[in-house]
Design a protein around this motif. Structure first.
Motif, PDB file in Angstrom:
ATOM      1  N   ARG A   1       4.127  -1.367   9.747  1.00  0.00           N
ATOM      2  CA  ARG A   1       4.627  -0.806   8.297  1.00  0.00           C
ATOM      3  C   ARG A   1       5.404  -1.313   7.525  1.00  0.00           C
ATOM      4  O   ARG A   1       5.252  -1.204   6.207  1.00  0.00           O
ATOM      5  N   SER A   2       6.680  -2.130   7.899  1.00  0.00           N
ATOM      6  CA  SER A   2       7.539  -2.818   7.086  1.00  0.00           C
ATOM      7  C   SER A   2       7.886  -4.204   7.163  1.00  0.00           C
ATOM      8  O   SER A   2       8.351  -4.812   6.235  1.00  0.00           O
ATOM      9  N   ASN A   3       7.330  -4.695   8.247  1.00  0.00           N
ATOM     10  CA  ASN A   3       7.791  -6.162   8.386  1.00  0.00           C
ATOM     11  C   ASN A   3       6.407  -7.015   8.579  1.00  0.00           C
ATOM     12  O   ASN A   3       5.893  -6.757   9.477  1.00  0.00           O
ATOM     13  N   TRP A   4       6.249  -7.694   7.538  1.00  0.00           N
ATOM     14  CA  TRP A   4       5.061  -8.832   7.595  1.00  0.00           C
ATOM     15  C   TRP A   4       5.575 -10.067   7.817  1.00  0.00           C
ATOM     16  O   TRP A   4       6.571 -10.637   7.362  1.00  0.00           O
ATOM     17  N   THR A   5       4.785 -11.019   8.339  1.00  0.00           N
ATOM     18  CA  THR A   5       4.944 -12.381   8.629  1.00  0.00           C
ATOM     19  C   THR A   5       3.942 -13.220   8.143  1.00  0.00           C
ATOM     20  O   THR A   5       2.883 -12.945   8.239  1.00  0.00           O
ATOM     21  N   ILE A   6       4.407 -14.407   7.581  1.00  0.00           N
ATOM     22  CA  ILE A   6       3.446 -15.204   6.830  1.00  0.00           C
ATOM     23  C   ILE A   6       3.101 -16.179   8.291  1.00  0.00           C
ATOM     24  O   ILE A   6       3.880 -17.102   8.437  1.00  0.00           O
ATOM     25  N   ASN A   7       1.699 -16.087   8.628  1.00  0.00           N
ATOM     26  CA  ASN A   7       1.442 -16.868   9.619  1.00  0.00           C
ATOM     27  C   ASN A   7       1.108 -18.302   9.551  1.00  0.00           C
ATOM     28  O   ASN A   7       1.364 -19.245  10.250  1.00  0.00           O
ATOM     29  N   THR A   8       0.434 -18.469   8.382  1.00  0.00           N
ATOM     30  CA  THR A   8       0.387 -19.750   7.941  1.00  0.00           C
ATOM     31  C   THR A   8       0.325 -19.648   6.397  1.00  0.00           C
ATOM     32  O   THR A   8      -0.633 -18.732   5.794  1.00  0.00           O
ATOM     33  N   LYS A   9       0.522 -20.704   5.630  1.00  0.00           N
ATOM     34  CA  LYS A   9       0.460 -20.710   4.182  1.00  0.00           C
ATOM     35  C   LYS A   9       0.391 -22.143   3.784  1.00  0.00           C
ATOM     36  O   LYS A   9       1.169 -22.911   4.156  1.00  0.00           O
TER      37      LYS A   9
ATOM     38  N   ASP B   1       2.305   6.525   2.472  1.00  0.00           N
ATOM     39  CA  ASP B   1       2.639   7.515   3.824  1.00  0.00           C
ATOM     40  C   ASP B   1       2.017   8.555   3.781  1.00  0.00           C
ATOM     41  O   ASP B   1       2.293   9.557   4.832  1.00  0.00           O
ATOM     42  N   GLY B   2       1.265   9.022   2.830  1.00  0.00           N
ATOM     43  CA  GLY B   2       0.572  10.419   2.714  1.00  0.00           C
ATOM     44  C   GLY B   2       1.474  11.120   1.736  1.00  0.00           C
ATOM     45  O   GLY B   2       1.019  12.212   1.014  1.00  0.00           O
TER      46      GLY B   2
ATOM     47  N   ARG C   1      -5.134   3.124   8.488  1.00  0.00           N
ATOM     48  CA  ARG C   1      -5.098   3.604  10.039  1.00  0.00           C
ATOM     49  C   ARG C   1      -5.186   4.823   9.940  1.00  0.00           C
ATOM     50  O   ARG C   1      -5.986   5.440  11.114  1.00  0.00           O
ATOM     51  N   SER C   2      -4.646   5.856   9.001  1.00  0.00           N
ATOM     52  CA  SER C   2      -4.854   7.118   8.858  1.00  0.00           C
ATOM     53  C   SER C   2      -4.627   7.827   7.491  1.00  0.00           C
ATOM     54  O   SER C   2      -4.225   6.739   6.611  1.00  0.00           O
ATOM     55  N   PRO C   3      -4.690   9.122   7.348  1.00  0.00           N
ATOM     56  CA  PRO C   3      -4.122   9.367   6.018  1.00  0.00           C
ATOM     57  C   PRO C   3      -2.800   9.283   5.414  1.00  0.00           C
ATOM     58  O   PRO C   3      -2.447   9.146   4.439  1.00  0.00           O
ATOM     59  N   ASN C   4      -2.158   9.065   6.570  1.00  0.00           N
ATOM     60  CA  ASN C   4      -0.644   8.849   6.582  1.00  0.00           C
ATOM     61  C   ASN C   4      -0.300   7.438   6.517  1.00  0.00           C
ATOM     62  O   ASN C   4       0.979   7.154   6.772  1.00  0.00           O
ATOM     63  N   GLU C   5      -1.029   6.654   6.680  1.00  0.00           N
ATOM     64  CA  GLU C   5      -0.678   4.937   6.567  1.00  0.00           C
ATOM     65  C   GLU C   5      -1.840   4.318   6.251  1.00  0.00           C
ATOM     66  O   GLU C   5      -2.882   3.972   6.706  1.00  0.00           O
TER      67      GLU C   5
END
Length: 183
Positions: free
Chosen positions: A90-98, A42-43, A24-28
């Protein structure tokens, strides 16, 4: 190692050789790879992101202004045979389908099989999903919760799809593992 625009700095993060990334950017900068792993740079430092997965390997990651999306599938005893679609920040990911893509009915022509690539230009555009089951198909993601995608296009049987990218919803490109491009 990391290049800051002036010099290289040494550093190490455990990322598989087949890892892919999106920035998304040099820091992300997000990296995904084996065993459902995801890392944020995070850079300055690398931080592991909990995806909730131990398999499958994640094969692609992309994002927009608000979210990050990742997909992957296993195709060997070590990787398993599941496929997954994830979204997050940045820190919370969800499994939408598996699910186990090898246990689905291969005669279902609208089937989302092994999810290999994901793309979304911006939060105001569609999310696109490249999925394989014998031959590869392009899906438009309609909803993340509950997860729903609609088949948009069947790719030619001899086209070994690899990545989907583009510059707009009406300007998409799909690269092949065999050095071809379909648009």
């Amino acid at each position: 190692a990391q290049y800051d625009g002036k010099e290289w700095h040494s550093g190490y993060v455990a990322v598989a050789p087949s890892a892919t990334f999106w920035a998304r950017s040099p820091n992300e900068i997000y990296l995904v790879g084996t065993r459902g792993s995801a890392t944020l740079f995070d850079g300055k430092t690398f931080t592991k992101i909990s995806t909730g997965l131990t398999n499958p390997p994640l094969s692609d990651v992309w994002g927009d202004e608000d979210a990050v999306y990742a997909v992957g599938y296993g195709s060997s005893p070590d990787e398993g045979t599941e496929t997954a679609f994830l979204s997050g920040n940045r820190s919370n990911w969800t499994i939408n389908t598996k699910y186990d893509w090898t246990k689905l009915n291969p005669n279902d022509r609208n089937l989302i099989g092994a999810m290999g690539s994901v793309y979304r230009m911006s939060k105001n555009s569609k999310s696109w999903l490249l999925s394989g089951w014998g031959n590869w198909r392009l899906f438009s993601v309609e909803s993340l919760s509950p997860f729903k995608a609609t088949k948009f296009f069947d790719l030619p049987n001899d086209f070994a799809a690899f990545r989907i990218r583009g510059s707009a919803d009406n300007d998409l490109y799909i690269s092949s593992q065999l050095n071809g491009v379909f648009y």
